[in-house]
Design an enzyme around this catalytic site. Structure first.
Site, short mmCIF file in Angstrom:
data_model
loop_
_atom_site.label_atom_id
_atom_site.label_comp_id
_atom_site.label_asym_id
_atom_site.label_seq_id
_atom_site.Cartn_x
_atom_site.Cartn_y
_atom_site.Cartn_z
N SER A 209 0.83 -1.19 0.00
CA SER A 209 0.00 0.00 0.00
C SER A 209 0.87 1.25 0.00
O SER A 209 1.65 1.45 -0.93
CB SER A 209 -0.96 -0.04 1.19
OG SER A 209 -1.95 0.95 1.09
N GLU A 337 -9.13 -4.78 -4.99
CA GLU A 337 -8.50 -3.65 -4.31
C GLU A 337 -9.49 -2.55 -3.97
O GLU A 337 -9.40 -1.91 -2.92
CB GLU A 337 -7.39 -3.07 -5.19
CG GLU A 337 -6.21 -3.99 -5.45
CD GLU A 337 -5.23 -4.05 -4.29
OE1 GLU A 337 -5.48 -3.40 -3.25
OE2 GLU A 337 -4.21 -4.74 -4.43
#
Length: 550
Positions: A209, A337
């Site tokens: 991330s 996602e």
């Protein structure tokens, strides 16, 4: 990912703490902790080691100052250092947080020269804590397969402390401080990891991330090739947080200043002095207020910092001209996602359209550029309101009690922020000969319990990379976790995920212009597939990167 609050808790829960290890570092004896966890090889931990001066006083909102010496004869390195100030702060946050941790197999010496895996945490540049990443299983597997490595992770400044916004921050050279913290930590590794038995020429930096976004940005103009020889990027590319100039978020900075009582009456162009006089609790309150008033979910993030900066231009422009470090990397995304980044109550076409526009034009005033509104309308046509085509993918017409627009917006967000950018990144790098591998993580056992609407969402692969299913999980998740650890370790050791050591696993083919393939990671059925999913939709996004601030 196994989460523990510190090494003492690891010792009490899963291990027997053995003889106390020591390392000599520039005249200081670092006193660490030995760990015998999960019936794995004995390991040694050294934590909370400062790599830069405390960013307080005049150093608050300033680039990191490397710490050349601890200036003590003995240093207690048995615990993680305090987390940096952040939203939802743990009780033990401290501005004196620029510390680094080392976990290694026991018995190493200065000449052991093991490869190093250095992890950068995620958290939207708003939160993050090194202590929640327990790498004992990962290190244990590296030893078991005959290719031992050393694991390192470190803190970096977050929110407005690490990523000041606005014109004054730009004029003071105070942009992207969190990225500069990361560079300082990687420089510390180059200088000192040999003392712990590591090889500074064999550092692989990996992250998830915001950590992966950071690494991708460091590829652009930081000299990353002098700090690491390889990288692994999990769910993050250069523009997963849209790339703007600092002036774009002047509003965010002024809200932060306005919520700081010490800055009452101060000129809006001269705020650093009053901010440096405020105590940290006051600034955390101001940060919370500013974040609540922001039109963005992540308002304090890296920015374009101009010529000579870490991010000198829009990342897509730099990729198009080949302006990036030429070091091998793995890059991948998770199937769903976007489900973690869209509101569950989205219910209309117009709300989906607004989400698209606001991602690239996050302002509460002004009219969005015409090319952006046109692009948003194109995406609405390419991603119809058909739940069978939405995310979580492969769940048919099930809407999980939500509007079908949720699945539609989640599919768009996942592609806009992650999948399209990963494809553009691997294509750009492979075209200039960079050795790269790509993956798509789709394991159904990763779906969060009780939250099926999230699917195989953001960050779920971390548990597998850190080996949690191999200890606690059922088959076949435990088999996939073991394979993923082997792929990651193999790449760190040999710059190739297919070294033949460890568990039997499919050959992961290199991504090249003539062989654009990815490894689909799922259960016991991982396989190589073409990188052509949602080809038309992703091509539409990547055709106009500047429109989406990519």
């Amino acid at each position: 990912m196994m989460r523990f609050s510190g090494l003492s808790l690891i010792c009490s829960l899963v291990s027997i703490c053995l003889a106390t290890p020591e390392v000599q570092l520039d005249g200081t004896t670092l006193v660490g902790t030995s760990i015998d966890a999960f019936d794995l090889v004995e390991q040694e931990f050294f934590g909370g080691i400062p790599f830069a001066e405390a960013p307080v006083g005049a150093l608050r909102f300033a680039p990191p100052v490397p710490k050349s010496s601890l200036n003590v004869t003995s240093f207690d390195a048995s615990e993680f250092g305090a987390p940096c100030p952040q939203l939802g702060s743990p009780l033990n946050v401290s501005e004196d947080c620029l510390t680094i941790n080392v976990l290694r197999p026991a018995g190493l010496s200065v000449g052991s020269a093991l490869p190093v895996m250095a992890f950068i945490y995620g958290g939207g540049f708003a939160e993050g804590n090194t202590s929640v990443y327990n790498a004992t299983v990962l290190i244990g597997q590296s030893v078991a397969r005959g290719t031992p490595v050393i694991y390192v992770n470190f803190n970096y400044r977050l929110g407005p402390f690490g990523f000041p916004q606005g014109d004054e921050s730009a004029s003071r050279g105070a942009l992207n401080l969190g990225l500069k913290d990361q560079i300082a930590a990687l420089e510390w590794i180059q200088t000192n990891i040999g003392t712990f038995g590591g090889d500074p020429s064999k550092v692989t930096v990996f992250g998830e991330s915001a950590g992966a976004i950071s690494i991708a940005l460091l590829f652009l103009n930081s000299g990353l090739e002098h700090l690491a020889r390889a990288a692994i990027l999990e769910s993050g590319s250069q523009s997963s947080t849209p790339a703007f100039n600092a002036s774009q978020r002047e509003f965010e900075w002024q809200n932060f200043v306005a919520a700081t009582p010490e800055c009452n009456g101060t000129s809006s162009s001269s705020t650093f002095d009053c901010l440096r006089q405020a105590n940290i609790s006051t600034l955390l309150t101001a940060y919370t207020i500013a974040a609540s008033e922001s039109p963005e979910e992540f308002p304090f993030v890296p920015v374009i910092d101009g010529p000579g900066g870490i991010v000198p231009d829009l990342p897509s422009n730099l990729l198009a001209t080949g302006h990036f470090s030429r070091i091998p990397f793995i890059a991948g995304t998770n199937l769903d996602e976007g489900t973690s980044f869209v509101p569950t109550d989205v219910a209309t076409d117009e709300e989906v359209r607004d989400l698209i526009i606001s991602s690239a034009f996050p302002t509460i005033t002004g009219q969005a550029p015409p090319d952006l509104t046109i692009a948003a309308d194109i995406l609405l046509k390419l991603y119809p309101d058909n739940p069978a085509l939405g995310s979580p993918f492969g769940t048919g017409n099930d809407t999980f009690g939500l509007s079908s627009e949720f699945k539609r917006s989640a599919a768009i967000a996942g592609d806009l922020f992650f999948h399209a950018l990963r494809r553009a990144w691997t294509q750009a790098a492979s075209k200039v000969g960079v050795k790269t591998y790509a993956y798509l993580f789709t394991d159904p056992q990763a779906v969060p319990a009780g939250e099926p609407f999230l699917g195989v969402t953001h960050a779920t692969e971390l548990f597998y990379v850190y080996g949690a299913p191999t200890v606690f999980g059922p088959a076949p998740a435990n088999v996939l976790s073991l394979a993923m650890m082997d792929y990651w370790i193999s790449f760190a050791v040999n710059l190739d995920p297919n070294d033949g050591y460890g568990s039997p696993r499919p050959t992961w083919q290199q991504y090249t212009p003539s062989n654009e393939v990815i490894l689909q990671l799922t259960g016991q059925n991982s396989t190589v597939i073409p990188d052509d999913y949602r080809a038309i939709q992703i091509a539409a996004i990547n055709a106009v990167p500047s429109v989406f601030s990519h």
